[in-house]
Scaffold this motif. Structure first.
Motif, PDB file in Angstrom:
ATOM      1  N   UNK A 106     -15.399 -20.819   8.771  1.00 53.45           N
ATOM      2  CA  UNK A 106     -15.996 -19.508   8.493  1.00 53.45           C
ATOM      3  C   UNK A 106     -14.919 -18.525   8.022  1.00 53.45           C
ATOM      4  N   UNK A 107     -13.749 -18.572   8.659  1.00 58.63           N
ATOM      5  CA  UNK A 107     -12.660 -17.679   8.245  1.00 58.63           C
ATOM      6  C   UNK A 107     -12.202 -18.016   6.840  1.00 58.63           C
ATOM      7  N   UNK A 108     -12.180 -19.302   6.505  1.00 56.88           N
ATOM      8  CA  UNK A 108     -11.818 -19.710   5.138  1.00 56.88           C
ATOM      9  C   UNK A 108     -12.773 -19.091   4.127  1.00 56.88           C
ATOM     10  N   UNK A 109     -14.062 -19.151   4.433  1.00 56.08           N
ATOM     11  CA  UNK A 109     -15.056 -18.605   3.506  1.00 56.08           C
ATOM     12  C   UNK A 109     -14.864 -17.095   3.340  1.00 56.08           C
ATOM     13  N   UNK A 110     -14.647 -16.406   4.470  1.00 58.35           N
ATOM     14  CA  UNK A 110     -14.467 -14.953   4.406  1.00 58.35           C
ATOM     15  C   UNK A 110     -13.206 -14.585   3.626  1.00 58.35           C
ATOM     16  N   UNK A 111     -12.094 -15.275   3.916  1.00 56.04           N
ATOM     17  CA  UNK A 111     -10.851 -14.973   3.210  1.00 56.04           C
ATOM     18  C   UNK A 111     -10.930 -15.364   1.740  1.00 56.04           C
ATOM     19  N   UNK A 112     -11.633 -16.480   1.478  1.00 53.51           N
ATOM     20  CA  UNK A 112     -11.788 -16.891   0.092  1.00 53.51           C
ATOM     21  C   UNK A 112     -12.550 -15.867  -0.722  1.00 53.51           C
ATOM     22  N   UNK A 113     -13.586 -15.300  -0.133  1.00 48.25           N
ATOM     23  CA  UNK A 113     -14.364 -14.274  -0.828  1.00 48.25           C
ATOM     24  C   UNK A 113     -13.530 -13.011  -1.048  1.00 48.25           C
ATOM     25  N   UNK A 114     -12.675 -12.692  -0.083  1.00 56.26           N
ATOM     26  CA  UNK A 114     -11.889 -11.466  -0.190  1.00 56.26           C
ATOM     27  C   UNK A 114     -10.665 -11.623  -1.087  1.00 56.26           C
ATOM     28  N   UNK A 115      -9.981 -12.776  -0.972  1.00 58.37           N
ATOM     29  CA  UNK A 115      -8.716 -12.961  -1.685  1.00 58.37           C
ATOM     30  C   UNK A 115      -8.862 -13.708  -3.001  1.00 58.37           C
ATOM     31  N   UNK A 116      -9.979 -14.458  -3.154  1.00 57.40           N
ATOM     32  CA  UNK A 116     -10.171 -15.239  -4.368  1.00 57.40           C
ATOM     33  C   UNK A 116     -10.073 -14.416  -5.649  1.00 57.40           C
ATOM     34  N   UNK A 117     -10.785 -13.286  -5.750  1.00 55.09           N
ATOM     35  CA  UNK A 117     -10.694 -12.493  -6.991  1.00 55.09           C
ATOM     36  C   UNK A 117      -9.279 -11.982  -7.276  1.00 55.09           C
ATOM     37  N   UNK A 118      -8.445 -11.868  -6.233  1.00 53.42           N
ATOM     38  CA  UNK A 118      -7.078 -11.396  -6.422  1.00 53.42           C
ATOM     39  C   UNK A 118      -6.114 -12.525  -6.766  1.00 53.42           C
ATOM     40  N   UNK A 119      -6.587 -13.777  -6.622  1.00 54.99           N
ATOM     41  CA  UNK A 119      -5.718 -14.910  -6.895  1.00 54.99           C
ATOM     42  C   UNK A 119      -4.729 -15.210  -5.784  1.00 54.99           C
ATOM     43  N   UNK A 120      -5.024 -14.755  -4.581  1.00 58.40           N
ATOM     44  CA  UNK A 120      -4.135 -14.970  -3.442  1.00 58.40           C
ATOM     45  C   UNK A 120      -4.656 -16.125  -2.593  1.00 58.40           C
ATOM     46  N   UNK A 121      -3.842 -17.120  -2.316  1.00 63.58           N
ATOM     47  CA  UNK A 121      -4.251 -18.195  -1.407  1.00 63.58           C
ATOM     48  C   UNK A 121      -4.091 -17.764   0.044  1.00 63.58           C
ATOM     49  N   UNK A 122      -4.823 -18.409   0.943  1.00 62.95           N
ATOM     50  CA  UNK A 122      -4.675 -18.062   2.361  1.00 62.95           C
ATOM     51  C   UNK A 122      -3.938 -19.137   3.142  1.00 62.95           C
ATOM     52  N   UNK A 123      -3.559 -20.251   2.502  1.00 58.45           N
ATOM     53  CA  UNK A 123      -2.783 -21.312   3.138  1.00 58.45           C
ATOM     54  C   UNK A 123      -3.444 -21.745   4.456  1.00 58.45           C
ATOM     55  N   UNK A 124      -2.695 -21.739   5.558  1.00 60.77           N
ATOM     56  CA  UNK A 124      -3.251 -22.181   6.843  1.00 60.77           C
ATOM     57  C   UNK A 124      -3.526 -21.009   7.783  1.00 60.77           C
ATOM     58  N   UNK A 125      -3.711 -19.817   7.228  1.00 59.35           N
ATOM     59  CA  UNK A 125      -4.021 -18.661   8.068  1.00 59.35           C
ATOM     60  C   UNK A 125      -5.308 -18.857   8.868  1.00 59.35           C
ATOM     61  N   UNK A 126      -6.397 -19.398   8.306  1.00 59.17           N
ATOM     62  CA  UNK A 126      -7.612 -19.585   9.109  1.00 59.17           C
ATOM     63  C   UNK A 126      -7.395 -20.491  10.315  1.00 59.17           C
ATOM     64  N   UNK A 127      -6.627 -21.531  10.160  1.00 61.76           N
ATOM     65  CA  UNK A 127      -6.303 -22.402  11.288  1.00 61.76           C
ATOM     66  C   UNK A 127      -5.605 -21.633  12.393  1.00 61.76           C
ATOM     67  N   UNK A 128      -4.621 -20.821  12.035  1.00 60.11           N
ATOM     68  CA  UNK A 128      -3.906 -20.040  13.039  1.00 60.11           C
ATOM     69  C   UNK A 128      -4.836 -19.069  13.754  1.00 60.11           C
TER      70      UNK A 128
END
Length: 312
Positions: free
Chosen positions: A271-293
């Motif tokens: 769920x965190x991946x989906x939320x971060x992907x929606x927020x950071x995707x348009x900016x071109x920023x990856x979230x790496x393993x932040x959702x796991x942490x």
């Protein structure tokens, strides 16, 4: 006129005793073990032997990434020695695995040059410092330091001007092999066969924890497959979801949380991946393993045993 007296001969250094030589040899072997254990500790394994095998798999998949990871691991170990950090933590890889993972990521994403090398050294040092700080606050570092320096690198990219490598292979979410591929993608290993071998090495260490993590990964993959048709945009995030969900389930197993919480952690990471992907995707920023942490820290915090009043 007084006659000059010959100056006394300098005393020759006392020869080292066999015990001293043996002690130095054991010290060097311990430090070398810690350097290769850094690779295994990425998957929560405090084993030099597994670390050597994981490094070999990484070299088969991507030699530049393996070499930059090894250089970063050596740098992290040298810094730990220079700072006189606890020997057991150095030997088990707890202080250097974030540095090794940073080196692997650098080698997989960018082409080596002088800026690459200098900035990698800075980032490795930062991961060691952050790991020590988190340990002093009784927080598991997980891959938090790695995420921190990668975010910093992404923000500084306009000034660093690191040259990207050709795009790496990704996992195919359309087949069950995606689950094993995600295991290898933790260290940027994409081929399915090498991902399967990586999973086998983890099972050699702790088969029950690894099997439960695999089961959680299968559940997440089934959910992705079910959402692929009504929500095609999920395909772009499948890789990040697979990696973070597997790591969350694996990490919670290492922390002895019951299977239901491991599945919950994998779902939360997704769920965190989906939320971060929606927020950071348009900016071109990856979230790496932040959702796991975030998922593991949340579950650990929510399930921590509270001390009873008056307990020691």
């Amino acid at each position: 006129m007084p006659m000059p007296r010959p100056s006394p001969m300098p005393a020759s250094p006392a020869p080292r005793s066999p015990r001293q030589a043996m002690g130095e040899r054991h010290w060097l072997i311990d430090e070398l073990r810690g350097t290769v254990a850094n690779f295994a500790q990425i998957y929560f394994i405090p084993s030099a032997g597994i670390g050597v095998l994981l490094f070999a798999l990484l070299a088969l998949a991507d030699l530049p990434a393996a070499l930059s990871g090894l250089a970063a691991s050596v740098a992290a170990s040298c810094l730990g020695i220079a700072l006189r950090l606890p020997r057991e933590q150095r030997r088990s890889g707890l202080l250097g695995y974030n540095g090794a993972l940073t080196g692997i990521a650098f080698g997989a994403l960018w082409q080596p040059n002088a800026t690459f090398a200098a900035w990698l050294v800075v980032c490795v040092c930062l991961t060691v410092f952050m790991t020590v700080i988190l340990a002093r606050h009784s927080l598991p570092a997980l891959t938090g330091p790695f995420v921190g320096v990668m975010v910093l690198t992404w923000a500084a990219q306009p000034w660093l001007a690191l040259l990207p490598r050709l795009g790496a292979l990704s996992c195919d979410a359309g087949t069950p092999g995606f689950v094993f591929c995600s295991v290898g993608q933790v260290v940027f290993v994409a081929p399915l066969v090498l991902g399967l071998l990586t999973w086998y090495l983890l099972a050699l260490w702790n088969v029950r924890v690894t099997l439960w993590a695999l089961a959680a990964g299968i559940s997440v993959w089934a959910g992705l497959a079910g959402l692929a048709i009504p929500w095609p945009a999920m395909a772009a995030q499948a890789g990040g979801i697979g990696v973070n969900a597997f790591l969350a389930a694996l990490g919670l197993g290492v922390f002895n949380r019951r299977p239901a919480l491991r599945f919950a952690g994998a779902a939360l990471a997704s769920v965190i991946c989906i939320a971060l992907g929606q927020a950071l995707g348009p900016l071109g920023w990856p979230y790496f393993t932040l959702p796991f942490n975030l998922a593991v820290w949340i579950v650990l915090g929510a399930t921590a045993r509270r001390r009873r009043p008056g307990a020691p």
